[in-house]
Design an enzyme around this catalytic site. Sequence first.
Site, short mmCIF file in Angstrom:
data_model
loop_
_atom_site.label_atom_id
_atom_site.label_comp_id
_atom_site.label_asym_id
_atom_site.label_seq_id
_atom_site.Cartn_x
_atom_site.Cartn_y
_atom_site.Cartn_z
CG ASP A 310 15.57 -2.70 -28.52
OD1 ASP A 310 14.77 -1.93 -27.69
OD2 ASP A 310 16.83 -2.90 -28.21
CD GLU A 515 18.80 2.08 -25.23
OE1 GLU A 515 18.94 2.03 -26.51
OE2 GLU A 515 17.73 2.04 -24.39
#
Length: 629
Positions: A310, A515
Amino acid sequence: MGKLEIAMRGVGLVLLCFWVAVSEAEYMKYKDPKQPLNTRIKDLMGRMTLEEKVGQMTQIERTLSSRDVMKKYFIGSVLSGGGSVPAPKASAETWVNMVNDFQKGSLSTRLGIPMIYGIDAIHGNNNVYNATIFPHNVGLGVTRDPDLLKRIGVATALEVRATGIPYTFAPCIAVCRDPRWGRCYESYSEDHKIVQALTEIIPGLQGDMPANSRKGVPFVGGKTKVAACAKHFVGDGGTVNGIDEDNTVIDYKKLMSIHMPAYFNSISKGVTTVMVSYSSVNGKKMHANRDLVTGFLKGKLKFRGFVISDWQGIDKITTPPHSNYSYSVQAGIEAGIDMIMLPENFTEFIDDLIFQVKNNIIPMSRIDDAVKRILRVKFVMGLFENPLADLSFVKHLGSPEHRELAREAVRKSLVLLKNGKIANKPLVPLPKKAGKILVAGSNAHNMGNQCGGWTIEWQGRSGDITVGTTILTAIKNAVDPSTQVVFNENPDANFVKSNKFSYAIVVVGEPPYSEINGDSTNLTIPEPGPTTITNVCGAIKCVVVIVSGRPLVVEPYVSKIDALVAAWLPGTEGQGVADLLFGDYGFTGKLARTWFKSVDQLPMNVGDAHYDPLFPFGFGLTTKPVKQN
């Protein structure tokens, strides 16, 4: 032998060597699509230097890229981070030209290995202005419709290809077990079986695997398709209290039975890449978890595509991030990550990895495994044969056909939670012909709120951010021409009482987020939402539409409300909401997430001993279509 003869033979030898060199230059096995895949990979690997191999393992952000950078560092991949665009409201043509410019840098290298450009197209090509924005996964889970997901995958692939991009970081196959998590809207369901069924988006994006394919081998079916990415491996939706990037405390059996199953499906469908999660499993960072990445994913599941980190994922192996970068590089690469996503400081990664290989800290075999996987994906995709995008797909961006598909998805994703204060007196479907109706609420006429996070920008943004139909506009389109529609975002009680409205539609919910910024401990509807509900529903008949990325606290208001609809984050095609409210189509959606009474109950999922929801998993009232003049 005379001097002339010796000279002639010398010239002949030079010419022969030159001819052989030219022949070799003209024919390289890896450039021949008729050669078997493994032959091409082996031939190319045999020609590559360590620097070229490490370059293939490096993915850099668009803003750091240029033709010169691609050529100098042999960069294997470029990405657009959330909201990273060539220009505000950039056209598809502008995107194509940018991607091709970077690609020309890659093609000018000694071996001409094409780069692969990736983007987060997670509910349509959502970074791009004028793209079709589909409902977020939390809504699509409600549909329980694999065929719909496959068709959305097909459409998304075309809209991504319209911008010259062959790779999307989707789908997210997280199983969100706690709606306090800020990424819960990226998850189809708390039930792994729904998540498994909806991995059918992968053959939509990539194409259908040939019948005789080997398990684990990646597949992309040509220029209309894109490489997909199953994420985030593994357990991202199970963190304690739903804290983003935190720790999933779980026994092996539950990890395998809840969070792992959709990876079996994804790999069997030929998914080309897998992204590792920021989170930990029982205290072990997934970016450093060799047992699960190499041992299970690559070993037991026989995954043959490449594993990608990521955004700054290896930096976060340490606390604080980047505090021992050499260790992070070693731990991430040895865990089995093949490509590292580097939004900044990419030369530090390249230098560090080369140093560790040259000093036998990281074995060359690990580098070769990574590069072999990356090249396998690039060959399978046809990138070597078609490295440059053309403009022939531009017409697909935001096309009417795709918007109609998104509208269908909206219709199938809404859930009717209440319909009338008295059982035999439903409010929905609403009459199209009425004297005057009120539309209120912060999310009624707000395209950004309707689409949610990961839209145009990483966090999303409230307001008029892209092309589409707001719920207010959809209502105006749907009602009889004689019906007066009055919009007041937050009316006071006197306004409502004094205007003799036939009924009201109140659209409230969450602002955009993504997020960790979306993590919430209270899950309340932000003000003025509750005030709007009280002022309107206390005075006249009302249907409340919740536009949110997850269930919210609604129990205090349910008794005041005549009808309640969960619309999730429907995307650009708000007309799908009006299609149901006014009875052109019937409500069919069933909750794919438990709707709790209070946050004190969380985490609470179907099957739990303490299960006592406001609306249970699988609940949803239905209506039949009605014909109205």
